[in-house]
Design a protein around this motif. Structure first.
Motif, PDB file in Angstrom:
ATOM      1  N   SER A  97       7.403  -8.750  -7.890  1.00 15.91           N
ATOM      2  CA  SER A  97       6.715  -7.989  -6.855  1.00 15.91           C
ATOM      3  C   SER A  97       7.668  -7.121  -6.046  1.00 15.91           C
ATOM      4  CB  SER A  97       5.958  -8.932  -5.916  1.00 15.91           C
ATOM      5  OG  SER A  97       6.866  -9.790  -5.247  1.00 15.91           O
ATOM      6  N   PHE A 100       8.036  -3.239  -6.606  1.00 10.91           N
ATOM      7  CA  PHE A 100       6.980  -2.319  -6.212  1.00 10.91           C
ATOM      8  C   PHE A 100       7.473  -1.373  -5.130  1.00 10.91           C
ATOM      9  CE2 PHE A 100       3.302  -1.031  -3.665  1.00 10.91           C
ATOM     10  CZ  PHE A 100       2.474  -0.527  -4.652  1.00 10.91           C
ATOM     11  N   LYS A 118      11.034  -2.123  -3.017  1.00 14.94           N
ATOM     12  CA  LYS A 118      11.395  -3.126  -1.992  1.00 14.94           C
ATOM     13  C   LYS A 118      12.735  -3.762  -2.322  1.00 14.94           C
ATOM     14  CE  LYS A 118       7.286  -5.111  -2.436  1.00 14.94           C
ATOM     15  NZ  LYS A 118       6.193  -6.075  -2.267  1.00 14.94           N
ATOM     16  N   ASP A 202       9.372 -10.009   0.218  1.00 15.87           N
ATOM     17  CA  ASP A 202       8.029  -9.583   0.665  1.00 15.87           C
ATOM     18  C   ASP A 202       7.184 -10.780   1.072  1.00 15.87           C
ATOM     19  OD1 ASP A 202       7.639 -10.641  -1.829  1.00 15.87           O
ATOM     20  OD2 ASP A 202       7.114  -8.735  -2.782  1.00 15.87           O
ATOM     21  N   PHE A 204       5.300 -12.909  -0.390  1.00 15.04           N
ATOM     22  CA  PHE A 204       3.921 -13.028  -0.853  1.00 15.04           C
ATOM     23  C   PHE A 204       3.637 -14.456  -1.318  1.00 15.04           C
ATOM     24  CE2 PHE A 204       3.691  -8.216  -1.853  1.00 15.04           C
ATOM     25  CZ  PHE A 204       3.310  -7.956  -0.545  1.00 15.04           C
ATOM     26  N   MET A 233       1.927   1.400   0.985  1.00 11.87           N
ATOM     27  CA  MET A 233       0.694   1.340   0.192  1.00 11.87           C
ATOM     28  C   MET A 233       0.079  -0.059   0.256  1.00 11.87           C
ATOM     29  SD  MET A 233      -1.491   2.862  -1.624  1.00 11.87           S
ATOM     30  CE  MET A 233      -1.001   4.319  -2.511  1.00 11.87           C
ATOM     31  N   GLU A 234       0.946  -1.057   0.340  1.00 15.96           N
ATOM     32  CA  GLU A 234       0.451  -2.435   0.457  1.00 15.96           C
ATOM     33  C   GLU A 234      -0.268  -2.639   1.778  1.00 15.96           C
ATOM     34  OE1 GLU A 234       4.127  -4.417  -0.146  1.00 15.96           O
ATOM     35  OE2 GLU A 234       3.770  -4.784  -2.276  1.00 15.96           O
ATOM     36  N   LEU A 235       0.147  -1.862   2.767  1.00 16.97           N
ATOM     37  CA  LEU A 235      -0.481  -1.980   4.084  1.00 16.97           C
ATOM     38  C   LEU A 235      -1.755  -1.131   4.181  1.00 16.97           C
ATOM     39  CD1 LEU A 235       2.788  -1.791   6.180  1.00 16.97           C
ATOM     40  CD2 LEU A 235       1.321  -3.782   5.981  1.00 16.97           C
ATOM     41  N   SER A 236      -1.700   0.052   3.597  1.00 19.38           N
ATOM     42  CA  SER A 236      -2.855   0.954   3.762  1.00 19.38           C
ATOM     43  C   SER A 236      -3.915   0.748   2.688  1.00 19.38           C
ATOM     44  CB  SER A 236      -2.383   2.400   3.720  1.00 19.38           C
ATOM     45  OG  SER A 236      -1.845   2.697   2.430  1.00 19.38           O
ATOM     46  N   PHE A 237      -3.476   0.384   1.492  1.00 20.20           N
ATOM     47  CA  PHE A 237      -4.386   0.195   0.345  1.00 20.20           C
ATOM     48  C   PHE A 237      -5.296   1.418   0.180  1.00 20.20           C
ATOM     49  CE2 PHE A 237      -7.819  -1.901  -2.124  1.00 20.20           C
ATOM     50  CZ  PHE A 237      -7.038  -2.444  -3.114  1.00 20.20           C
ATOM     51  N   PHE A 239      -6.443   3.633  -2.039  1.00 25.29           N
ATOM     52  CA  PHE A 239      -6.771   4.096  -3.397  1.00 25.29           C
ATOM     53  C   PHE A 239      -8.127   4.780  -3.365  1.00 25.29           C
ATOM     54  CE2 PHE A 239      -3.812   0.655  -4.143  1.00 25.29           C
ATOM     55  CZ  PHE A 239      -3.002   1.143  -5.145  1.00 25.29           C
ATOM     56  N   TYR A 265      -9.606  -6.548   1.835  1.00 23.46           N
ATOM     57  CA  TYR A 265      -8.154  -6.576   1.603  1.00 23.46           C
ATOM     58  C   TYR A 265      -7.426  -6.541   2.947  1.00 23.46           C
ATOM     59  CZ  TYR A 265      -3.510  -5.068   0.081  1.00 23.46           C
ATOM     60  OH  TYR A 265      -2.156  -4.972  -0.122  1.00 23.46           O
ATOM     61  N   HIS A 266      -7.828  -5.607   3.781  1.00 20.83           N
ATOM     62  CA  HIS A 266      -7.171  -5.476   5.085  1.00 20.83           C
ATOM     63  C   HIS A 266      -7.388  -6.721   5.928  1.00 20.83           C
ATOM     64  CE1 HIS A 266      -7.287  -0.967   4.338  1.00 20.83           C
ATOM     65  NE2 HIS A 266      -6.013  -1.265   4.486  1.00 20.83           N
ATOM     66  N   LEU A 269      -4.992  -9.283   4.587  1.00 18.89           N
ATOM     67  CA  LEU A 269      -3.616  -8.916   4.959  1.00 18.89           C
ATOM     68  C   LEU A 269      -3.364  -9.206   6.435  1.00 18.89           C
ATOM     69  CD1 LEU A 269      -0.900  -7.449   4.299  1.00 18.89           C
ATOM     70  CD2 LEU A 269      -2.055  -5.319   4.903  1.00 18.89           C
TER      71      LEU A 269
END
Lengths: 314, 692
Positions: A97, A100, A118, A202, A204, A233-237, A239, A265-266, A269
């Motif tokens: 991970s 990414f 990362k 990270d 995870f 991108m992991e924070l905003s997602f 897509f 998702y948010h 998170l």
């Protein structure tokens, strides 16, 4: 300290020069092998007076304060703070991970663009801290962890050891699953007490499992610092199209309509970050959440400044 | 739901476009390496319920937007009376054929205030407008007068068609339905809509008529191919009950009376006004009745008491030489103009001629006496006695009554001429009373006539032989004063049994008929099962019953031969009435509808005056109940729409605006559901940390 003929892309001389004047301070007494900048848990002879203590048989009579005896007819021993060096263990998460990344930055030729992962960001932080620590006479070690301890370099003060660390950092690639919890337990146990452990990951994993690790590390008198690395991108997602998400650590792929799933998702998170915040606060961990689009110089400046301030307060 | 542009509905599958696009979009996915799988897995687990529903809701709303737009472009029509399906509209199986069953009876000419449109005009206008809007390939009108299908070129023609105008004849809804059924079968019609426009009066609908059940069975076989739309006019809602707020006038009797010195004559008029609800309560009111009589007009006030006004024997003096004429009475205009006027005729009573056919002299004499003695001094009465063998020389034209005491003639015997003559007499309104032949041989030799046959002589036991009789109607009815005829005191010793279908007017103690009447379209046929001879009965000895019986039959038979007559509208055949000349009444009416329009007519052949008026049943306001209507159309594709006279709201209304509003609502709903969740900027703070 290292061969300047071998440029390392994770080391920026400008950053090193900017941070060179800032000490890397431990937040608690360290057990060093030689004299250094850091407070030792043991009292010794030094210029810094620490406290008076009642004399007990066996104490060195040379350290009796005769003036105090003259004034109060009691025996006191003068104690002075002893300074020592620290052992800095850099723990870099090298699981899949960590490969990414979506942040693009200009390459050294200032034309081409490359993506920052990362892991690359962790390399920069680890290398810079290592450099600063060796520079002030502290011992630095490195542990690369994924589904176990992939690479382990013991903490040494030798500047030539720094090259080995840099070489190792350059070689490592992100792969495999994260078994961070087990690895941290192992490191807490195997690392000699009173070390500074700096983890770059990270994280995870389940925050509740991390709580046990952090308590274990604290119990072992280590000074634990975390650099929690997250990609924007992991924070905003953010897509747009339906996406098939492939697990970078070999798990099952998930097909999802981002617009359908983004809210959840948010929510997940946010819940995770709040748990992390709560756990690190309760366990007294020096925690730094870092978005990898942020300048690592700023991150390290904040890290070092906070530690220096804490030392002054004490 | 019907559509003016049903072909637009072929675009309806476009409503699936959002779903198709969604599915295509699902297939056009991208693949990406992802690190934060733990949150994705968690989100996937949480992504149940509302989120799934929301997604489907969004798709449904998008589909609804397109569907509503297509429907709006298809110009939908909202109407309770139009029950066509969307599928029917798409496949063009709309109302290809339309049959309009139109009730033109006088009660349909009621309006809300007496000046606005009547029920009939409203119904015709609404049907015409509706059919103009939705269109029909074939339009057939079956109206209550002709009761025969008539093709109409365009719905607009209904406005100008005299056959869709007012009439004074009652309607026969079952007969009209039967005509519609025959027309559908004869022309092999496909999709057919039968529109019935009526105010549901009991006497028009005849809910207990046996024809309804056979009609129901026949229409059930068509399935959904034939649909019924009932445009039911009830009492006005704005003006209260039309039936209760309306007065009607009816003449009970108009007869010529000559004075004793014969210097002058007068018409005696008896009339009755049926009042509305206000007349039945409170202070008595006075209704001015206008009397038109041969170009002269007079007004007489009639007091209303208990909801009824009576005028008995009102005397109108005539010029000395006038013995024949016509006139009308009318009351002020109210909610229904059709029942405010009543026509009458008067004339010197015609001579009443009776033919007694008998071989027995005594019986002949008794019957002759009973027929010749008239109760009215102004009326002359003649009775001839002939033998059955001498019938060839008899003139039948002016015979009102035949008293037949002989073997029954039959069509297949030697006396077939007599049988035909008797049937002709009855056919033109004459009356016949059959008495049994004296001898058993003659009884046995009797043929069959009017579906009846003599059986054989039998004895009656007991003193008072008559057990019951009809005292409310026909020959044995009680007198005007209300006293019953002494039928119970009659003694009957011998009688002859009867075989055939007849209504018993008087019954002997063993259940055998003493007097029976055979049902005939016109005229009257009676069978008396005994003779006036003393050995058979006391008919001659107690002569009252026999006398009244014969005189009533004679008067009824004579009325059909008189120079004037009062008939109900619709009773006479239209072809026969076409030859009449109109003397009074609605001038605009067609001559082909003389039989159905109130007025006074003169027969061109013989100058006979005929007053045509609405039936007395038209003054009865009883309506068929909603439950009965439902029962009549049970299991049939039936839609009922209740309308009010004068209301101009259309049967069909374009409702595309409603679909556009629906589309707008669906778009707003879709937009609301698609709104991204508002999240604070620092909802997931990146930078942060904690330090102990």
């Amino acid at each position: 300290m290292w061969n300047q003929q071998q440029p390392r892309d994770f080391l920026d001389p400008a950053v090193l020069a900017a941070l060179g004047g800032m000490p890397l301070m431990a937040r608690r007494p360290m057990r060093g092998s030689v004299s250094g900048k850091h407070t030792s848990p043991t009292r010794g002879s030094s210029v810094e007076f620490a406290q008076y203590r009642k004399y007990v048989p066996g104490d060195d009579l040379r350290r009796l304060d005769w003036r105090a005896h003259g004034r109060s007819d009691r025996y006191y021993v003068k104690e002075f703070e002893a300074d020592t060096n620290l052992r800095c263990c850099l723990v870099v998460d090298t699981s899949g991970s960590m490969e990414f990344g979506t942040v693009t930055e200009k390459a050294t030729d200032a034309v081409t663009k490359k993506t920052l992962t990362k892991l690359q960001y962790a390399r920069r932080i680890a290398a810079t801290i290592g450099y600063l620590a060796v520079g002030q006479g502290d011992a630095v070690g490195l542990s690369c962890v994924a589904d176990g301890i992939v690479k382990h370099l013991p903490a040494l003060r030798n500047p030539s050891h720094l090259r080995t660390i840099f070489d190792t950092l350059e070689e490592i690639r992100g792969q495999g699953e994260t078994h961070l919890v087990e690895v941290l337990h192992e490191l807490a146990e195997t690392t000699r007490q009173g070390a500074m452990i700096i983890v770059m990951s990270d994280f995870f994993v389940d925050p509740d499992l991390l709580r046990g690790c952090f308590e274990h590390i604290r119990f072992r008198k280590h000074d634990l610092s975390l650099f929690h690395l997250l990609d924007p991108m992991e924070l905003s997602f953010s897509f747009g199209r339906p996406t098939r998400f492939l697990d970078m650590e070999g798990g099952t792929a998930i097909f999802a309509e981002p617009s359908e799933i983004a809210d959840r998702y948010h929510q997940a998170l946010q819940q995770y970050l709040e748990s992390m915040q709560e756990i690190v606060t309760q366990t007294g961990v020096d925690y730094h959440r870092v978005g990898i689009d942020e300048s690592y110089q700023d991150v390290l400046t904040r890290f070092l400044t906070r530690r220096a301030m804490a030392r002054k307060v004490r | 739901m019907n559509f003016l542009q049903p072909w637009m509905l072929v675009a309806l599958p476009l409503a699936f476009l959002p779903i198709i696009i969604h599915l295509i979009n699902q297939r056009r996915f991208q693949s990406t390496q992802w690190a934060a799988m733990m949150f994705l897995l968690s989100a996937n687990r949480m992504n149940r319920g509302y989120v799934k529903i929301r997604q489907w809701l969004i798709l449904a709303l998008r589909a609804m937007v397109i569907a509503a737009l297509v429907f709006a472009i298809g110009r939908p029509i909202a109407s309770g009376i139009l029950g066509g399906s969307i599928a029917g509209s798409i496949t063009g199986r709309g109302p290809a054929n339309t049959i309009v069953i139109l009730d033109r009876s006088p009660s349909m000419q009621a309006s809300n205030d007496g000046t606005s449109r009547t029920k009939l005009e409203t119904g015709v206008a609404e049907i015409a407008e509706a059919l103009q809007t939705i269109g029909t390939q074939r339009l057939v009108l079956i109206e209550s007068n002709a009761v025969s299908p008539r093709e109409v070129a365009t719905p607009a023609d209904l406005f100008d068609l005299p056959e869709a105008g007012p009439s004074d004849a009652s309607a026969d809804i079952p007969a009209m339905m039967l005509a519609a059924l025959d027309y559908i079968n004869a022309n092999q019609l496909g999709q057919t809509e039968i529109w019935i426009c009526s105010d549901l009066r009991n006497h028009d609908w005849r809910g207990d008529d046996g024809r309804w059940s056979s009609l129901h069975d026949a229409f059930t076989e068509f399935g959904r191919r034939v649909r019924f739309r009932l445009l039911a006019f009830g009492p006005s809602s704005s003006a209260g009950n039309v039936d209760a707020d309306n007065r009607s006038v009816r003449i009970e009797e108009a007869k010529l009376e000559a004075t004793a010195d014969d210097n002058e004559s007068a018409v005696l008029i008896s009339l009755q006004i049926t009042g509305h609800a206000d007349d039945a309560e409170g202070t008595p009111r006075s209704v001015p009745v206008t009397l038109d009589l041969d170009q002269s007009r007079s007004v007489v006030n009639v007091e209303m008491q208990g909801g009824v006004g009576q005028l008995a024997g009102h005397r109108v003096v005539l010029p000395r030489d006038q013995t024949r004429g016509y006139g009308s009475v009318s009351i002020p205009a109210d909610l229904n103009l059709a029942d405010n006027t009543y026509f009458f005729t008067f004339d010197k009573p015609p001579p009443q001629r009776t033919l007694v056919v008998s071989d027995d002299g005594e019986i002949g004499r008794v019957l002759q006496l009973a027929a010749e003695i008239t109760p009215d001094e102004n009326t002359r009465s003649v009775a001839d006695v002939v033998s059955p063998r001498d019938l060839a020389g008899v003139s039948w034209e002016d015979v009102s009554l035949v008293l037949w005491q002989a073997a029954l003639p039959s069509h297949d015997g030697s006396d077939s001429d007599a049988a035909e003559m008797l049937e002709a007499l009855v056919g033109r309104g004459g009356r016949v009373i059959f008495f049994p032949p004296e001898s058993g041989g003659d009884v046995a030799a009797s043929g069959e006539l009017f579906g009846m046959q003599w059986l054989s002589w039998g004895e009656v036991e007991g003193e008072h032989a008559v057990s019951s009789w009809r005292g409310d109607a026909d020959l044995l009815a009680a007198t005007l004063a209300g006293s019953a005829l002494p039928v119970g005191t009659l003694r009957v010793k011998r009688f002859v049994g009867l075989e055939g279908d007849a209504t018993t007017l008087a019954k002997l103690s063993d259940g055998s008929p003493l007097l029976a009447r055979v049902a005939t379209p016109k005229g009257g046929v009676y069978f008396c099962s005994t003779t006036p001879l003393a050995k058979d009965s006391s008919l001659a000895a107690d002569g009252v019953v026999l006398y009244v019986m014969i005189q009533r039959a004679l008067a009824a038979g004579a009325s059909s031969l008189g120079n004037t007559s009062q008939i109900d509208a619709g009773v006479t055949a239209a072809t026969e009435a076409e030859r009449w000349e109109r003397l009074a009444g609605r001038e605009s009416a067609l001559s082909s509808e003389n039989a159905f329009v109130a007025g006074v007519f003169r027969e061109r052949d013989n100058g006979r005056l005929i007053a045509v008026n609405r039936s007395s049943l038209e003054d009865a306001s009883a309506r068929i109940s909603d439950e009965q209507v439902e029962a009549l159309f049970h299991d049939l594709p039936f839609v009922r729409v209740d309308r009010t006279a004068g209301k101009s709201n259309s049967l069909v209304e374009e409702v595309w605006r409603a679909f556009l509003i629906l589309m707008l609502i669906a778009m707003i709903g879709e937009a609301c559901l698609c709104l991204p969740r508002v999240r604070a900027k620092d909802d997931t703070p990146v930078r942060g940390g904690a330090s102990a």
